[in-house]
Design an enzyme around this catalytic site. Structure first.
Site, mmCIF file in Angstrom:
data_model
loop_
_atom_site.group_PDB
_atom_site.id
_atom_site.type_symbol
_atom_site.label_atom_id
_atom_site.label_comp_id
_atom_site.label_asym_id
_atom_site.label_seq_id
_atom_site.Cartn_x
_atom_site.Cartn_y
_atom_site.Cartn_z
ATOM 1 N N HIS A 72 -4.332 6.462 12.221
ATOM 2 C CA HIS A 72 -4.296 5.591 13.155
ATOM 3 C C HIS A 72 -3.483 5.915 14.593
ATOM 4 C CE1 HIS A 72 -0.976 3.333 10.782
ATOM 5 N NE2 HIS A 72 -0.499 4.202 11.553
ATOM 6 N N HIS B 231 4.817 -0.336 13.912
ATOM 7 C CA HIS B 231 5.619 0.744 14.603
ATOM 8 C C HIS B 231 6.544 0.141 15.550
ATOM 9 C CE1 HIS B 231 1.809 2.312 13.397
ATOM 10 N NE2 HIS B 231 2.357 3.430 13.073
ATOM 11 N N HIS C 40 2.212 14.181 8.317
ATOM 12 C CA HIS C 40 2.835 14.283 9.611
ATOM 13 C C HIS C 40 4.228 14.017 9.610
ATOM 14 C CE1 HIS C 40 1.629 10.203 10.014
ATOM 15 N NE2 HIS C 40 2.052 10.081 11.182
ATOM 16 N N GLU D 17 2.837 6.822 4.956
ATOM 17 C CA GLU D 17 1.906 5.955 5.300
ATOM 18 C C GLU D 17 0.838 6.276 4.265
ATOM 19 O OE1 GLU D 17 2.402 5.897 10.115
ATOM 20 O OE2 GLU D 17 0.966 6.749 9.584
#
Lengths: 125, 280
Positions: B12, B59, B193, B240
């Site tokens: 996302h 976030h 990531h 995540e």
């Protein structure tokens, strides 16, 4: 100790460090609260304008300490992280400064942005 | 009774929102990523789910460090996308399903998963990017939504095992809803990531592919990964993966992979997409 405790994942006060990585935990969250709160404010366009108009006054209003102010003045992401900055909030500051996540990746790893992008492409191999 | 028809995972990353705004679907950088989505569109057009349970992490839009819920569930009539500060165009609000949200919250707490309930919750790119990827036209068959947020911002984050167990309880809660609705569960974020530190740019293809395989065949085996090991193997934001585990837990034990894709890099990330149909 009951087996259920032994089998579960327990909080380890000193897990082995991961190179080049700061885990944003409660200690970092306490240290960086003012810096992160300032960055969180940048969700609002008016706040971004106020920061751009007078960075020093804006940092003072959020009570940043001298190390945090210096890191922001220097646009130095590694220093911001060392001062307790969390990258999700710092990203909002980076946006004001016109820096992409590749730009800040390059800065933190001592590369040009182009070199950093090549490194990412290299991960596919 | 409500039925869980399947689950869909996707990364996302905010850069995807920019690419969608710029219609960069056929750009050589983006095409290998966007090509994973037409099969998902076809499946959704055939199945027409009534409700999408969207599992993501905030976030820094809805929640700040002043009050950080480990698991939050939206119970709003409408979810608005708001300015995140760095240039993603905001999109129109999404219709909620508050009665079903409250049913899920009540069942989850009865099942000893303590939930933060949210009657107002702004949704950021973690929510909007998957919705735009899966329902680009937002036509008449658009499902109502129930957002579920897990904390990946501030450690301690929930364990991989807890997230899988959360998903199991979520699936049970959904299936006990008395209305005849078809539900799709979205697990978003990841895969590997890292944006911060000298290790920025870290991507681990081998680990990502292992997770995608085990997510289908043996999700229980992934629950032995500690949070520290997850960060080591997947990067700081690779945590995540826990949202994929929440989704997987809500599906039937046996699932069929209808489509999957893995592409490096999208922005700084190993991007994974999976379309899983429940076999029950």
């Amino acid at each position: 100790m009951p087996d259920t405790i032994k089998q579960s994942e327990v909080a380890d006060p000193e897990p082995p460090a991961i190179p080049g990585t700061t885990i944003f935990d409660g200690r970092q969250a306490m240290k960086g609260y003012a810096l992160n709160k300032m960055c969180y404010s940048f969700n609002a366009a008016a706040a971004r304008d106020d920061f751009v108009a007078d960075e020093e006054a804006y940092m003072a209003a959020f009570g940043l300490n001298e190390d945090q102010k210096a890191a922001v003045r220097d646009r130095n992401v590694l220093d911001m992280i060392a001062c307790g900055g969390n990258v999700y909030y710092l990203a909002k500051l980076a946006g004001i400064l016109g820096l992409s996540v590749q730009d800040i990746g390059a800065q933190q790893t001592g590369m040009t942005t182009e070199e950093f992008k090549q490194k990412l492409l290299g991960a596919a191999r | 009774m409500a039925q869980v028809i399947g689950g869909i995972t996707t990364s996302h990353i905010p850069a995807i929102a920019i690419a969608i705004a710029n219609k960069s679907y056929d750009d050589p950088y983006w095409k290998p990523f966007f090509d994973a989505y037409p099969p998902v569109h076809e499946w959704l057009a055939d199945e027409k789910p009534d409700v999408a349970v969207v599992i993501y992490n905030d976030h820094g839009l809805a929640f700040f460090l002043d009050q950080m819920p480990t698991f939050a569930i939206g119970a709003a009539h409408e979810y608005r996308n708001e300015d995140e500060g760095w240039g993603i165009p905001t999109i129109a609000p999404f219709a909620g399903n508050p009665l079903m949200s409250w049913h899920i919250i009540e069942q989850m707490v009865a099942d000893e998963f303590d939930i933060t309930s949210c009657q107002e919750m702004a949704v950021d790119h973690g929510f909007t990017v998957p919705m735009q990827l899966f329902w680009p036209d937002r036509g008449p068959d658009m499902p109502t939504v129930i957002p579920i947020v897990a904390n990946t911002v501030q450690h301690p984050i929930p364990t991989v095992k807890r997230c899988y167990d959360f998903g199991r309880a979520l699936g049970k809660a959904i299936r006990s809803y008395p209305e005849d609705v078809k539900v799709v569960v979205l697990g978003t974020g990841g895969l590997s990531h890292q944006l911060d530190g000298e290790r920025a740019g870290f991507i681990n293809k081998e680990f990502d592919l292992m997770c995608m395989e085990k997510l289908v065949s043996d999700p229980q085996s992934l629950t032995s990964i500690t949070r520290h090991e997850l960060i080591r193997q997947a990067g700081t934001q690779g945590s995540e993966l826990i949202m994929w585990m929440m989704m997987r837990g809500a599906l039937s034990d046996e699932v069929t992979v209808l489509n999957q894709n893995y592409h490096i890099p999208i922005s700084n990330t190993g991007a994974g997409t999976m379309l899983l149909a429940c076999n029950d």
